[in-house]
Structures are given as C-alpha cells and as structure tokens.
Enzyme design. Structure first.
Site, PDB file in Angstrom:
ATOM      1  N   GLU A   1     -10.681   7.009   5.622  1.00  0.00           N
ATOM      2  CA  GLU A   1     -10.420   7.746   4.381  1.00  0.00           C
ATOM      3  C   GLU A   1     -11.729   8.381   3.940  1.00  0.00           C
ATOM      4  O   GLU A   1     -11.925   9.585   4.051  1.00  0.00           O
ATOM      5  CB  GLU A   1      -9.858   6.805   3.315  1.00  0.00           C
ATOM      6  CG  GLU A   1      -9.570   7.498   1.988  1.00  0.00           C
ATOM      7  CD  GLU A   1      -9.153   6.523   0.889  1.00  0.00           C
ATOM      8  OE1 GLU A   1      -8.652   6.990  -0.147  1.00  0.00           O
ATOM      9  OE2 GLU A   1      -9.357   5.297   1.050  1.00  0.00           O
TER      10      GLU A   1
ATOM     11  N   HIS B   1      -7.373  -0.446   5.507  1.00  0.00           N
ATOM     12  CA  HIS B   1      -7.765   0.926   5.215  1.00  0.00           C
ATOM     13  C   HIS B   1      -8.878   1.330   6.190  1.00  0.00           C
ATOM     14  O   HIS B   1      -9.778   0.538   6.475  1.00  0.00           O
ATOM     15  CB  HIS B   1      -8.337   1.042   3.805  1.00  0.00           C
ATOM     16  CG  HIS B   1      -7.349   0.878   2.693  1.00  0.00           C
ATOM     17  ND1 HIS B   1      -6.597  -0.259   2.520  1.00  0.00           N
ATOM     18  CD2 HIS B   1      -7.036   1.711   1.660  1.00  0.00           C
ATOM     19  CE1 HIS B   1      -5.845  -0.115   1.419  1.00  0.00           C
ATOM     20  NE2 HIS B   1      -6.088   1.068   0.895  1.00  0.00           N
TER      21      HIS B   1
ATOM     22  N   ASP C   1      -4.924  -8.090  -0.351  1.00  0.00           N
ATOM     23  CA  ASP C   1      -6.020  -7.387   0.310  1.00  0.00           C
ATOM     24  C   ASP C   1      -7.347  -8.123   0.216  1.00  0.00           C
ATOM     25  O   ASP C   1      -7.628  -8.847  -0.730  1.00  0.00           O
ATOM     26  CB  ASP C   1      -6.166  -5.958  -0.224  1.00  0.00           C
ATOM     27  CG  ASP C   1      -6.548  -5.875  -1.682  1.00  0.00           C
ATOM     28  OD1 ASP C   1      -6.526  -6.914  -2.367  1.00  0.00           O
ATOM     29  OD2 ASP C   1      -6.852  -4.764  -2.150  1.00  0.00           O
TER      30      ASP C   1
ATOM     31  N   ASP D   1       0.088   5.842  -2.408  1.00  0.00           N
ATOM     32  CA  ASP D   1      -1.183   5.192  -2.702  1.00  0.00           C
ATOM     33  C   ASP D   1      -1.205   4.591  -4.108  1.00  0.00           C
ATOM     34  O   ASP D   1      -0.897   3.427  -4.292  1.00  0.00           O
ATOM     35  CB  ASP D   1      -2.349   6.160  -2.485  1.00  0.00           C
ATOM     36  CG  ASP D   1      -3.667   5.438  -2.216  1.00  0.00           C
ATOM     37  OD1 ASP D   1      -3.674   4.189  -2.135  1.00  0.00           O
ATOM     38  OD2 ASP D   1      -4.694   6.121  -2.056  1.00  0.00           O
TER      39      ASP D   1
ATOM     40  N   GLY E   1     -11.283  -1.518  -0.253  1.00  0.00           N
ATOM     41  CA  GLY E   1     -12.663  -1.434  -0.710  1.00  0.00           C
ATOM     42  C   GLY E   1     -13.433  -0.321  -0.020  1.00  0.00           C
ATOM     43  O   GLY E   1     -12.904   0.424   0.801  1.00  0.00           O
TER      44      GLY E   1
ATOM     45  N   HIS F   1       2.292   2.482   1.891  1.00  0.00           N
ATOM     46  CA  HIS F   1       0.918   2.422   1.364  1.00  0.00           C
ATOM     47  C   HIS F   1       0.957   2.722  -0.128  1.00  0.00           C
ATOM     48  O   HIS F   1       0.914   3.879  -0.560  1.00  0.00           O
ATOM     49  CB  HIS F   1      -0.002   3.413   2.085  1.00  0.00           C
ATOM     50  CG  HIS F   1      -1.449   3.196   1.775  1.00  0.00           C
ATOM     51  ND1 HIS F   1      -2.331   2.637   2.674  1.00  0.00           N
ATOM     52  CD2 HIS F   1      -2.174   3.429   0.654  1.00  0.00           C
ATOM     53  CE1 HIS F   1      -3.536   2.552   2.134  1.00  0.00           C
ATOM     54  NE2 HIS F   1      -3.457   3.033   0.899  1.00  0.00           N
TER      55      HIS F   1
ATOM     56  N   HIS G   1      -0.370   0.722  -3.904  1.00  0.00           N
ATOM     57  CA  HIS G   1      -1.047  -0.394  -4.573  1.00  0.00           C
ATOM     58  C   HIS G   1      -0.278  -0.744  -5.844  1.00  0.00           C
ATOM     59  O   HIS G   1      -0.045   0.119  -6.697  1.00  0.00           O
ATOM     60  CB  HIS G   1      -2.486  -0.015  -4.928  1.00  0.00           C
ATOM     61  CG  HIS G   1      -3.364   0.182  -3.731  1.00  0.00           C
ATOM     62  ND1 HIS G   1      -4.292  -0.747  -3.332  1.00  0.00           N
ATOM     63  CD2 HIS G   1      -3.450   1.206  -2.839  1.00  0.00           C
ATOM     64  CE1 HIS G   1      -4.924  -0.310  -2.252  1.00  0.00           C
ATOM     65  NE2 HIS G   1      -4.422   0.881  -1.936  1.00  0.00           N
TER      66      HIS G   1
END
Length: 337
Positions: free
Chosen positions: A194, A191, A133, A272, A165, A13, A15
């Site tokens: 969270e 996702h 994504d 992340d 998002g 995970h 980005h």
C-alpha cells in the site's frame, strides 16, 4: 444497467473501527463527555491532512469505545450497514491492541463485538467474521496479545490473523507468530504494497505466507511480481477510494485496479474504512463501472472472485455465487439521460 446495491457481494477488506457511523461516533463522544474527533466536520464528512493525521483520528475513534455495550452496538450496526450494501458475507479487521491498554481487557471487546455480529446476522442476514490484527507500530508484546485473542476465538467467529500498521516496519520479526497462527487454524491476511512498494509484498510472501494480501496495488510497479501474484492465484483486497483518500494514488483514473485484473491478478473490490472515507463497497463497484469501464459481466466476475477468495464455508459460497448468477440474469434497467 443493473442495480449495484442488489449485486450480492463479499467484503474482504474492511476495518470495523473504521466503519462506525458518524451518528454513533457523535453519540459516544457526547455520552462520555469526550471531544468529537477533530477530523469529523459538522457536515458529517471526515477530512484528513495526510496519512498520519488519518491514523491519529482512527485512534481517536477507537478511544470512544469504553464500554462493552459500545462494542456490541458497533458490531450490530456494522451488520445492518453491510446488509444495506448487498454484502452477504464479510471478513472484518478488528484491533484488540487498540483497546486492551485503555480498558485493561484483551478478550471482552472482541467477545462483545462477536455478540453484536451474531445478533446482526440473525436480524439482517449478513454473515461477518473477524480478523484480529497485529499492528506493527505497537511492537511484539502487543502482537502476542493479538495472537492470543485470535487463537482463543478461532472457529468461534475469528478466521484469520491480519497484519496492519505502517509498512516502514519489517514483517520478518512476525514470521514465527504467523506460523503459530497457521498451526492454530488461522489464515493469513496481511497488509502489504500500500504505502511501501513491491519489496514489502515480496517480504510478506516470504515471511507471512499470506492467503490474501491487503491492498497489494503497488505490485503494478514490478511486472515480474504481477506475474508471480497471477500465477499463484494470490487474491488482492483492493480498495481504490481508500488509496486515493490517503494519497497512494492521485486519482481514481490513475488507480491500477483494471491493469491488475487485465494481467490475470485476482483483484477484489473492498472499502477499507468506509465511514471515514465516505465510500462503501457499493460505491467501489460504482467506481469500477463509471471510472474503470467495467460492464455488468465483469462486475459479476469481480463479485465472484470476492466470494471465492473468502474463508466462508462451501455452502455459503455456493449460495452467494448462485445469487450473483441470478443478479446477472435479470434484465438491466434502461439507461437514463
């Protein structure tokens, strides 16, 4: 204690756009005569005034990528930085919709990134695959564009369709899109859990049929959901420092990672947006050791879970698992006072 950088890892995970080096961000801005994002301070650290400010600044970083050479560069540097963390295999989220409108090009950016990743794998040894994504905030039209990008490159560096998002937007409208993605050979890595609570995880399980869940930490608020995740062997891509940086939890000490693991959930460790939050995956393993109290055997088990939860082929998985066993077989360094 054994060296955590040397522990072979999978990063599940992360980005890509949230991993761009500070020096690269500054160089891109200077070269184009653009302002450096305001959250990047002179000391090289990013500081955010809440989650919405973070999202705004994330977009500002994306807006600095205006040439295909920029995308190749960040792909290449990404591999180099992951190799320096002991990452052998990674699956990174990339956001075609963040760039398509600005550049008028859906496919050029991801193809340039893939070029950079290929060169990085050759030079540094880290294998990196992409997960384009769907960004819920951007709506269905752009989601279709992201799906088209992912399908065109499935088997050529793309392994999954991600869903990112704001969790205030429901996932049900994307059910058919993820069904088509699965039919094309893509895995599902949305996702959930969270910012929204357990309900978002239930909805994601129902409509997007995930192979893994990004974050998922707020499952801890519903014991029955924790049991469902454990029974289904549903991996969670957990990013403790990110959750603290964005205010999901007030401190690392209050993070539920060890409770999820104790309940039998496959909770993996990931970073992340490491360049923005200042914590790479080795730092997350250090948190597990120093804050969560994990010994080297447990750290190796977490690393194994990351490898086994990845979409790497069997040969790659077996090789990295052997490396983890070899790491654990080494003599630990003497403790220092």
């Amino acid at each position: 204690m054994r060296d955590l950088v040397a522990l072979p890892k999978a990063e599940l995970h992360i980005h890509l756009e949230g991993s761009i080096r500070v020096d690269t961000v500054r160089d891109l801005a200077e070269r184009q005569g653009l302002a450096t994002p305001s959250a990047l301070h002179d000391d090289g650290w990013w500081r955010f005034d809440g989650f919405l400010h973070f999202l705004d600044q994330y977009g500002a970083v994306c807006n600095l990528l205006n040439d295909l050479g920029d995308f190749r560069r960040v792909g290449y540097e990404f591999c180099e930085d992951l190799a320096g963390q002991g990452v052998r295999y990674a699956e990174a989220v990339f956001s075609p919709a963040q760039h398509a409108g600005r550049l008028g090009d859906w496919h050029g950016p991801i193809e340039a990134v893939l070029d950079g990743l290929s060169a990085g794998e050759r030079d540094f040894g880290t294998i990196c695959r992409l997960e384009p994504d769907v960004i819920r905030d951007f709506g269905m039209e752009l989601a279709e564009g992201s799906l088209e990008v992912a399908i065109r490159h499935v088997g050529a560096g793309v392994v999954a369709l991600n869903c990112a998002g704001s969790e205030r937007f429901p996932v049900e409208p994307y059910e058919d899109l993820f069904r088509r993605a699965a039919e094309a050979g893509l895995r599902s890595t949305p996702h959930a859990g969270e910012w929204s609570g357990p309900a978002s995880i239930h909805e994601t399980l129902r409509y997007l049929r995930p192979d893994r869940i990004g974050h998922g930490v707020r499952a801890i608020e519903e014991p029955e959901l924790v049991k469902i995740l454990a029974d289904r062997r549903m991996p969670l891509e957990v990013c403790p420092s990110s959750n603290v940086a964005t205010g999901v939890y007030p401190s690392l000490e209050e993070h539920p990672f060890p409770r999820l693991r104790a309940a039998g959930v496959i909770a993996t460790l990931n970073s992340d947006d490491p360049a923005l939050f200042g914590s790479w995956v080795t730092d997350e393993y250090r948190v597990a050791r120093e804050v969560f109290g994990a010994d080297d055997e447990e750290l190796a088990a977490i690393a194994r879970d990351g490898v086994e939860s990845s979409f790497a082929d069997g040969e790659v998985k077996a090789a990295v698992l052997r490396e983890i066993d070899a790491w654990l077989a080494t003599d630990p360094e003497p403790a220092t006072t």
